[in-house]
Design a protein around this motif. Sequence first.
Motif, PDB file in Angstrom:
ATOM      1  N   UNK A 177     -28.268  21.237  74.865  1.00 46.19           N
ATOM      2  CA  UNK A 177     -28.931  22.289  74.119  1.00 46.19           C
ATOM      3  C   UNK A 177     -29.020  22.041  72.629  1.00 46.19           C
ATOM      4  N   UNK A 178     -29.023  20.774  72.237  1.00 47.51           N
ATOM      5  CA  UNK A 178     -29.127  20.454  70.820  1.00 47.51           C
ATOM      6  C   UNK A 178     -27.833  20.547  70.044  1.00 47.51           C
ATOM      7  N   UNK A 179     -26.700  20.730  70.743  1.00 48.49           N
ATOM      8  CA  UNK A 179     -25.415  20.857  70.066  1.00 48.49           C
ATOM      9  C   UNK A 179     -24.322  20.067  70.743  1.00 48.49           C
ATOM     10  N   UNK A 180     -23.164  19.992  70.084  1.00 49.13           N
ATOM     11  CA  UNK A 180     -22.001  19.271  70.589  1.00 49.13           C
ATOM     12  C   UNK A 180     -20.828  20.241  70.579  1.00 49.13           C
ATOM     13  N   UNK A 181     -20.266  20.514  71.768  1.00 49.16           N
ATOM     14  CA  UNK A 181     -19.185  21.485  71.905  1.00 49.16           C
ATOM     15  C   UNK A 181     -17.873  20.786  72.245  1.00 49.16           C
ATOM     16  N   UNK A 182     -16.838  20.898  71.403  1.00 48.48           N
ATOM     17  CA  UNK A 182     -15.536  20.330  71.748  1.00 48.48           C
ATOM     18  C   UNK A 182     -14.884  21.118  72.890  1.00 48.48           C
TER      19      UNK A 182
END
Length: 219
Positions: A177-182
């Motif tokens: 979704x266009x992001x990076x989640x830790x």
Amino acid sequence: MAAPLLVLDDIRKVYTRGRIVRRPTFTLQANLSLDEAGIVGVVGPNGAGKTTLFEMMTGSNAPTSGRVLVAGTDIHGVKYRERDRLAIHYHQSYQVRRFRKRVPSAFLAPSPTRTPLVHLFDEPQFNLQDGYIGFMLDFFRKLRNDGRLVILCMHPTAAWHLDILAEIAGRFLFVAGGGVTPMADFGALVADPRCRAYLGPEMTKAADAICPGAVHSST
């Protein structure tokens, strides 16, 4: 106090299309810090930007905005031929990705280190012959124990891929979704509804078998 091994300081990459009016076709952004040596697993759908993320981390693809800091050094300000002394990107079959040169190297700074601090493995092809997977996992652990940050990207298509991720990685990044989640651990990763949708029913069932508490913790 030592600087974090890897910082993505509000990085944003925007791809555009059009000769006269440039329209965005894809955007990836991330803001995170990986402070210490360790092994980080990266997963996410095809086309989500995982390879673009790796290229920005290693200096071969310049972000539209933001900075990538390796042990406090902006890798995009380092001479091209010396960037792999900070972070190195192995793309499948362990080929090293080539740099895209935009600024003359004479205007850039030398690397402050001689050997890579960050090692990025982009969908490595694990050989199923006896002992090979164990050899590679021991190699990743040795890098970690030597104070390196190992980032391992995999696209799970078999249950044993999930076994590898669960065994070797202490933390995770989910790219979508266009992001990076830790993600703090494997359980948190497979409990996330976006990850479960990405894995699909068969791989989700395999993940739940590895980490039975993940489903319960997400409710």
